[in-house]
Design a protein around this motif. Sequence first.
Motif, PDB file in Angstrom:
ATOM      1  N   ALA A  76      -3.957 -12.483   5.061  1.00  0.00           N
ATOM      2  CA  ALA A  76      -3.829 -11.742   6.324  1.00  0.00           C
ATOM      3  C   ALA A  76      -2.916 -10.535   6.154  1.00  0.00           C
ATOM      4  O   ALA A  76      -3.168  -9.471   6.729  1.00  0.00           O
ATOM      5  CB  ALA A  76      -3.299 -12.665   7.416  1.00  0.00           C
ATOM      6  N   ILE A  77      -1.859 -10.693   5.372  1.00  0.00           N
ATOM      7  CA  ILE A  77      -0.960  -9.564   5.105  1.00  0.00           C
ATOM      8  C   ILE A  77      -1.714  -8.461   4.373  1.00  0.00           C
ATOM      9  O   ILE A  77      -1.592  -7.281   4.699  1.00  0.00           O
ATOM     10  CB  ILE A  77       0.255 -10.028   4.283  1.00  0.00           C
ATOM     11  N   ARG A  78      -2.524  -8.838   3.396  1.00  0.00           N
ATOM     12  CA  ARG A  78      -3.271  -7.829   2.642  1.00  0.00           C
ATOM     13  C   ARG A  78      -4.227  -7.050   3.541  1.00  0.00           C
ATOM     14  O   ARG A  78      -4.411  -5.841   3.363  1.00  0.00           O
ATOM     15  CB  ARG A  78      -4.058  -8.484   1.504  1.00  0.00           C
ATOM     16  N   SER A  79      -4.824  -7.708   4.493  1.00  0.00           N
ATOM     17  CA  SER A  79      -5.830  -7.052   5.341  1.00  0.00           C
ATOM     18  C   SER A  79      -5.240  -6.358   6.560  1.00  0.00           C
ATOM     19  O   SER A  79      -5.974  -5.778   7.359  1.00  0.00           O
ATOM     20  CB  SER A  79      -6.870  -8.085   5.802  1.00  0.00           C
ATOM     21  N   GLY A 140      -4.439  -7.884  -5.716  1.00  0.00           N
ATOM     22  CA  GLY A 140      -5.270  -7.005  -4.902  1.00  0.00           C
ATOM     23  C   GLY A 140      -4.441  -6.024  -4.092  1.00  0.00           C
ATOM     24  O   GLY A 140      -4.818  -4.856  -3.938  1.00  0.00           O
ATOM     25  N   MET A 141      -3.294  -6.474  -3.565  1.00  0.00           N
ATOM     26  CA  MET A 141      -2.410  -5.573  -2.819  1.00  0.00           C
ATOM     27  C   MET A 141      -1.908  -4.448  -3.720  1.00  0.00           C
ATOM     28  O   MET A 141      -1.818  -3.287  -3.299  1.00  0.00           O
ATOM     29  CB  MET A 141      -1.212  -6.346  -2.269  1.00  0.00           C
ATOM     30  N   ASP A 144      -4.795  -2.103  -4.415  1.00  0.00           N
ATOM     31  CA  ASP A 144      -5.050  -1.290  -3.214  1.00  0.00           C
ATOM     32  C   ASP A 144      -4.064  -0.129  -3.139  1.00  0.00           C
ATOM     33  O   ASP A 144      -4.446   1.006  -2.839  1.00  0.00           O
ATOM     34  CB  ASP A 144      -4.904  -2.153  -1.951  1.00  0.00           C
ATOM     35  N   GLY A 145      -2.780  -0.437  -3.386  1.00  0.00           N
ATOM     36  CA  GLY A 145      -1.754   0.595  -3.313  1.00  0.00           C
ATOM     37  C   GLY A 145      -1.933   1.666  -4.375  1.00  0.00           C
ATOM     38  O   GLY A 145      -1.719   2.858  -4.114  1.00  0.00           O
ATOM     39  N   ILE A 146      -2.346   1.263  -5.575  1.00  0.00           N
ATOM     40  CA  ILE A 146      -2.617   2.235  -6.643  1.00  0.00           C
ATOM     41  C   ILE A 146      -3.786   3.141  -6.234  1.00  0.00           C
ATOM     42  O   ILE A 146      -3.727   4.366  -6.380  1.00  0.00           O
ATOM     43  CB  ILE A 146      -2.919   1.510  -7.968  1.00  0.00           C
ATOM     44  N   ALA A 147      -4.852   2.525  -5.712  1.00  0.00           N
ATOM     45  CA  ALA A 147      -6.035   3.292  -5.321  1.00  0.00           C
ATOM     46  C   ALA A 147      -5.719   4.281  -4.207  1.00  0.00           C
ATOM     47  O   ALA A 147      -6.306   5.376  -4.154  1.00  0.00           O
ATOM     48  CB  ALA A 147      -7.145   2.340  -4.889  1.00  0.00           C
ATOM     49  N   ARG A 148      -4.794   3.930  -3.322  1.00  0.00           N
ATOM     50  CA  ARG A 148      -4.449   4.818  -2.208  1.00  0.00           C
ATOM     51  C   ARG A 148      -3.361   5.824  -2.575  1.00  0.00           C
ATOM     52  O   ARG A 148      -2.974   6.648  -1.752  1.00  0.00           O
ATOM     53  CB  ARG A 148      -4.007   3.981  -1.003  1.00  0.00           C
TER      54      ARG A 148
END
Length: 213
Positions: A76-79, A140-141, A144-148
């Motif tokens: 839930a935190i990730r999303s 995954g978090m 995600d942060g690297i991709a953004r």
Amino acid sequence: MTKNDPAQASGRRADILERATEAFVSHGYAGTSMADLARAIGIQKASLYHHFRSKESLFVACVTEGYDGAVRRLEAIRSDDAISDPARIRAAMEEIYRINLTTPVGRMAPLIAEIAATIPEVAQAFHSGFIARHYATVTGMIEDGIARGSFAHVDPLGMQHLIFGPVITLALSREMTASFPDRDALYPVDRIRETHIGLILRLLTGKGSADGS
């Protein structure tokens, strides 16, 4: 509610698992019998066998189902799109510390290590039901942060172990020194947690403050 009401049955199972987890943590796996567990739960031993065919199956359920809520909270935190990537990592690490250091189910890790060699199914269930999912969510978090562009191009696998390793070591150290009167002075959780989170955020963001700003 009827006798066969699913919600009632689910609640009863959760209650059994919670009480059984506390008993295992207090007395160890080898030192806890099904009769002991039944007494701790407040039911007859025959009724406990109706729910779980053996002590091993009950322990596996404590490990897998007990940790499921922690994994779902991390997911839930990730999303959660309402928070920044650094805030997401902070929230995730706070949850990892909480589950491993302040809850009975988090204190099951030493018991799992103790019996893994003789009951490999326990270790397999713990890995697939908790560790793999837990690690994948945090990795995954980071990805995600690297991709953004929020995080530096770090190795997600290495960073994953930098996040989880100190928490596990701290949990084990505190369990081994549980009888020490100065345990909290030797292993101050709040101080260690904040230092750890700050270091991880600085590595991920390349910025100097503990919140990544």
